[in-house]
Scaffold this motif. Structure first.
Motif, PDB file in Angstrom:
ATOM      1  N   THR A   1       0.850  -1.193   0.000  1.00  0.00           N
ATOM      2  CA  THR A   1       0.000   0.000   0.000  1.00  0.00           C
ATOM      3  C   THR A   1       0.886   1.243   0.000  1.00  0.00           C
TER       4      THR A   1
ATOM      5  N   ASN B 271      -4.283  -9.772   3.923  1.00  0.00           N
ATOM      6  CA  ASN B 271      -4.524 -11.042   3.256  1.00  0.00           C
ATOM      7  C   ASN B 271      -3.548 -12.076   3.784  1.00  0.00           C
TER       8      ASN B 271
ATOM      9  N   GLU C  68      -2.701  -5.042   1.423  1.00  0.00           N
ATOM     10  CA  GLU C  68      -2.939  -4.540   0.073  1.00  0.00           C
ATOM     11  C   GLU C  68      -4.092  -3.552   0.057  1.00  0.00           C
ATOM     12  N   LYS C  69      -4.055  -2.709  -0.951  1.00  0.00           N
ATOM     13  CA  LYS C  69      -5.117  -1.722  -1.139  1.00  0.00           C
ATOM     14  C   LYS C  69      -5.926  -2.130  -2.362  1.00  0.00           C
ATOM     15  N   GLU C  70      -7.234  -2.266  -2.163  1.00  0.00           N
ATOM     16  CA  GLU C  70      -8.143  -2.622  -3.251  1.00  0.00           C
ATOM     17  C   GLU C  70      -9.333  -1.673  -3.222  1.00  0.00           C
ATOM     18  N   ARG C  71      -9.586  -1.017  -4.327  1.00  0.00           N
ATOM     19  CA  ARG C  71     -10.721  -0.099  -4.444  1.00  0.00           C
ATOM     20  C   ARG C  71     -10.788   0.894  -3.284  1.00  0.00           C
TER      21      ARG C  71
ATOM     22  N   SER D  79       0.062 -10.362   3.455  1.00  0.00           N
ATOM     23  CA  SER D  79       0.333  -9.097   2.778  1.00  0.00           C
ATOM     24  C   SER D  79      -0.768  -8.097   3.122  1.00  0.00           C
TER      25      SER D  79
ATOM     26  N   SER E  75      -9.775   0.612  -0.242  1.00  0.00           N
ATOM     27  CA  SER E  75      -9.780   0.030   1.100  1.00  0.00           C
ATOM     28  C   SER E  75      -8.524  -0.810   1.302  1.00  0.00           C
ATOM     29  N   ILE E  76      -8.116  -0.938   2.541  1.00  0.00           N
ATOM     30  CA  ILE E  76      -6.927  -1.707   2.871  1.00  0.00           C
ATOM     31  C   ILE E  76      -7.343  -3.022   3.499  1.00  0.00           C
ATOM     32  N   TYR E  77      -6.657  -4.108   3.108  1.00  0.00           N
ATOM     33  CA  TYR E  77      -6.960  -5.453   3.586  1.00  0.00           C
ATOM     34  C   TYR E  77      -5.684  -6.166   4.021  1.00  0.00           C
TER      35      TYR E  77
ATOM     36  N   SER F  61      -8.995 -12.932   3.957  1.00  0.00           N
ATOM     37  CA  SER F  61      -8.759 -11.500   3.894  1.00  0.00           C
ATOM     38  C   SER F  61      -9.643 -10.817   4.922  1.00  0.00           C
TER      39      SER F  61
END
Length: 149
Positions: free
Chosen positions: A48, A127, A118-121, A116, A123-125, A143
């Motif tokens: 991220t 995983n 990660e940033k998706e759309r 990991s 938002s941060i997750y 996740s």
């Protein structure tokens, strides 16, 4: 040190323990995993644009796994010794999956836990993937959203 709330440079606070506990509890419900199985926990990776301490994330994951006494976790001492034997730099954080799998095989771990952020759309997750070392098969993935205050 309390790892439950760790501020970053932007004065954000992330409650890692409940996020990680949620995912670890799901791992513990997987059929076929026994308490005597050896687990190598790979260092968490941050993909991220947010400043996050991945060493803290990795430490909380290890503490959560150990607290449940379900796996035999490869110790930092075992990792250091194996790095020396395999002539891998002590500074190598094992971000390459091939190196992590090689180390897991060398220490005879049955499982590798990869994580990991990660940033998706937007938002941060967090995983996680549990990998069967023998085959490289991902036998579980999960996740969980990360809330940044």
């Amino acid at each position: 040190m309390d790892y439950q709330s760790i501020p970053s440079r932007r004065n954000t606070v992330i409650e890692w323990s409940p996020i990680i506990s949620n995912l670890v509890n799901k791992i513990l419900k997987i059929d076929g995993i026994r308490a005597d199985n050896i687990l190598l926990i790979a260092n968490a990776q941050n993909f991220t644009d947010v400043n996050l301490e991945t060493t803290i994330v990795t430490m909380v994951i290890k503490e959560s796994i150990k607290k449940n006494s379900f796996f035999t976790v490869v110790t930092p001492q075992q990792i250091t010794l194996t790095k020396k034997i395999l002539k891998i730099s002590s500074e190598d954080n094992f971000f390459e999956m091939s190196k992590v799998m090689g180390l897991a095989r060398y220490v005879r771990a049955q499982y590798l836990l990869s994580s990991s952020i990660e940033k998706e759309r937007g938002s941060i997750y967090l995983n996680m993937q549990l990998i069967l070392v023998k085959t490289g098969e991902i036998i579980w993935s999960g996740s969980c959203p990360v809330t940044i205050d």
